[in-house]
Design a protein around this motif. Sequence first.
Motif, short mmCIF file in Angstrom:
data_model
loop_
_atom_site.label_atom_id
_atom_site.label_comp_id
_atom_site.label_asym_id
_atom_site.label_seq_id
_atom_site.Cartn_x
_atom_site.Cartn_y
_atom_site.Cartn_z
N ARG A 192 0.99 -1.32 0.09
CA ARG A 192 -0.12 0.12 0.00
C ARG A 192 0.83 1.37 0.07
N LEU A 193 2.30 1.05 0.32
CA LEU A 193 3.13 2.38 0.38
C LEU A 193 3.05 2.94 -1.13
N SER A 194 3.35 4.47 -1.25
CA SER A 194 3.69 4.88 -2.63
C SER A 194 5.03 4.44 -3.16
N LEU A 195 5.43 4.54 -4.31
CA LEU A 195 6.67 4.18 -4.55
C LEU A 195 7.65 4.98 -4.02
N LYS A 196 7.55 6.20 -3.63
CA LYS A 196 8.21 7.07 -3.11
C LYS A 196 8.54 6.55 -1.63
N PRO A 203 18.31 4.99 -7.69
CA PRO A 203 17.18 5.70 -7.40
C PRO A 203 15.80 4.93 -7.40
N LEU A 204 15.81 3.69 -7.73
CA LEU A 204 14.60 2.83 -7.55
C LEU A 204 15.15 1.58 -6.84
N GLU A 205 16.02 1.56 -6.07
CA GLU A 205 16.34 0.54 -5.49
C GLU A 205 15.53 -0.53 -5.00
N GLY A 206 15.26 -1.59 -5.23
CA GLY A 206 14.30 -2.44 -4.60
C GLY A 206 13.02 -2.49 -4.67
N VAL A 207 12.67 -1.51 -5.75
CA VAL A 207 11.29 -1.10 -6.10
C VAL A 207 10.79 -2.30 -6.99
N LEU A 245 9.07 9.96 -10.72
CA LEU A 245 10.32 9.07 -10.35
C LEU A 245 10.54 7.73 -11.26
N MET A 246 9.40 7.13 -11.65
CA MET A 246 9.53 6.21 -12.90
C MET A 246 10.07 6.55 -13.93
N LEU A 247 9.53 7.77 -14.72
CA LEU A 247 9.80 8.06 -15.93
C LEU A 247 11.14 8.72 -16.08
#
Lengths: 494, 95
Positions: free
Chosen positions: A6-10, A70-74, A230-232
């Motif tokens: 449920r957490l946001s990506l951020k 920047p997206l480590e572990g997402v 963040l993804m883009l």
Amino acid sequence: MDNLTRLSLKDLRDGLVRKDFTALEATDAYLAAIEAGNDKLNAYVAITADAARSMARASDARIAQGEAGPLEGVPLGIKDLFATKGVHTQAASHILDGFKPEYESTVTANLWRDGAVMLGKLNMDEFAMGSSNETSYYGPVVNPWRGEGSSKALVAGGSSGGSAAAVAAWMCAGATATDTGGSIRQPAAFTGTVGIKPTYGRCSRWGVVAYASSLDQAGSIARSVEDSALMLASMSGFDAKDSTSADLAVPDFAAAVERGVKGLVIGVPREYRMDGMPAEIETLWQQGLEWLKAEGATIRDISLPHTKYALPAYYVVSPAEASSNLARYDGVRYGLRVTGKDITDMYELTRAEGFGREVKRRVMIGTYVLSAGYYDAYYVRAQKVRTLIKRDFEEAFNAGVDAILTPATPSAAFGVADQDMAADPVKMYLNDVFTVTVNMAGLPGIGVPAGKDAQGLPLGLQLIGKPFDEETLFAAGRVIERSAALDLAPAKWW
Amino acid sequence: MSVDADTVRRIGRLARIRITEEEVAAFEGEINAILGFVEQLGEVDIEGVEPMTSVTPMQLRRRDDTVTDGGYAEQIVANAPISEDNFFMVPKVVE
């Protein structure tokens, strides 16, 4: 650990870096959510659990060493259109049966470089041709949203229906998607998610299965404007392997999110006020303008006179390019092969069995409009109209407009196997009436949830920007998101 | 403009998609519905307008004419339905 999904990506990324939980725990939470719900939603066509866990362990090792990307572990879902090395890549088509590429698309390689984890491949309309995800060889995706008090199955939109449904149903923290005529923004609107189609050339098309090369563009679907920024940022960037890739620095998109709209001029194109447009769409649009005005933007009426010709021109240009791009599926180099009495027989039988109905229809239309005697009447004329559509936007931007606000779709999500849509292909095509102009002009567009219809289903607004000015779209999109303050959690039934 | 049954069969052959006799009428109807929809492009005044060739203003990049890639034939044929000695196998095309 349902709460991690449920957490946001951020927040997920920040929690990982703070070591509140591990990447393996986050990945396991998402894999459990997929395991529990995918039979009902049909969002994933391949789940890569073992590979996901080993990517997550590698992320945990990098976090431990203080080398987090920047997206480590997402944990992300990847549309089946992106080539992923050694993993199911079939554009949700029968003709690519068993295809496992020997290479990785540039966009997904960029995401792995930044530390993201792949959960699996997402359902979509076959070869990205459709607006309801019903042309998939793997069957339709079911929208996690239902009308209030109803158990009727609704579509998640298309072609990136699996991406949108997986994000809305907490089966990934964000998803890659692609948009040729509206395939990111329309499913985002149907599922209460944020979808950004950047400027043509922002994301590399290398390793993305081609549909209509002059219109195709990758982008992201996420649960908030900030997450999509963040993804883009990770997906974008120059790539020498794509001859139309833009050699421009990628801005810090996330830094633009809270920039606000003070002093911006927002255009309202009168041609988007269509006959028979539902009153709730008109109200939503007005509400969006009020919100932007309240935050200091100036609203200006503008005219984009060739708007109504964008969809018909699209249905000449895109099938023409598709008929050429899909010529490669011949039963020789990859995928399905149906044996025939000679080579032509083999080609014809393979393509008859391997392509679904909508794909055959578009390849045939494309073949016809490119055939001798019809090329000038259809294809050249459509490309001239396209020049005029682009010029309309240029004139608006040159006159001082910073971004344009429109509805994202003419309605909320409709039912799976809708009879009206099935009877008339043009009715289905009208889903893209507000989004297709943006692809024809190569501009960036973002779809942001802005309200709900009478049944409680999400509705979206679209912002259209200047070439390579995605930042303004994130800033204005955030104002709409914050002002609307919607509860975008579908009631869980799956 | 519209297509008839013979044209549907001809497009099927050009596109290398086998169309059965039972499918011809349905394709004819659907293709004509789409062609009818795109017919409105005829209303647009395109006098003196250049057809779009690139959606963003760009010059096609050039590079040195040298070999930069290759040397992995086994990867190229890895997904082929039938291959032999790194060649794609097809039905006989020359007697």
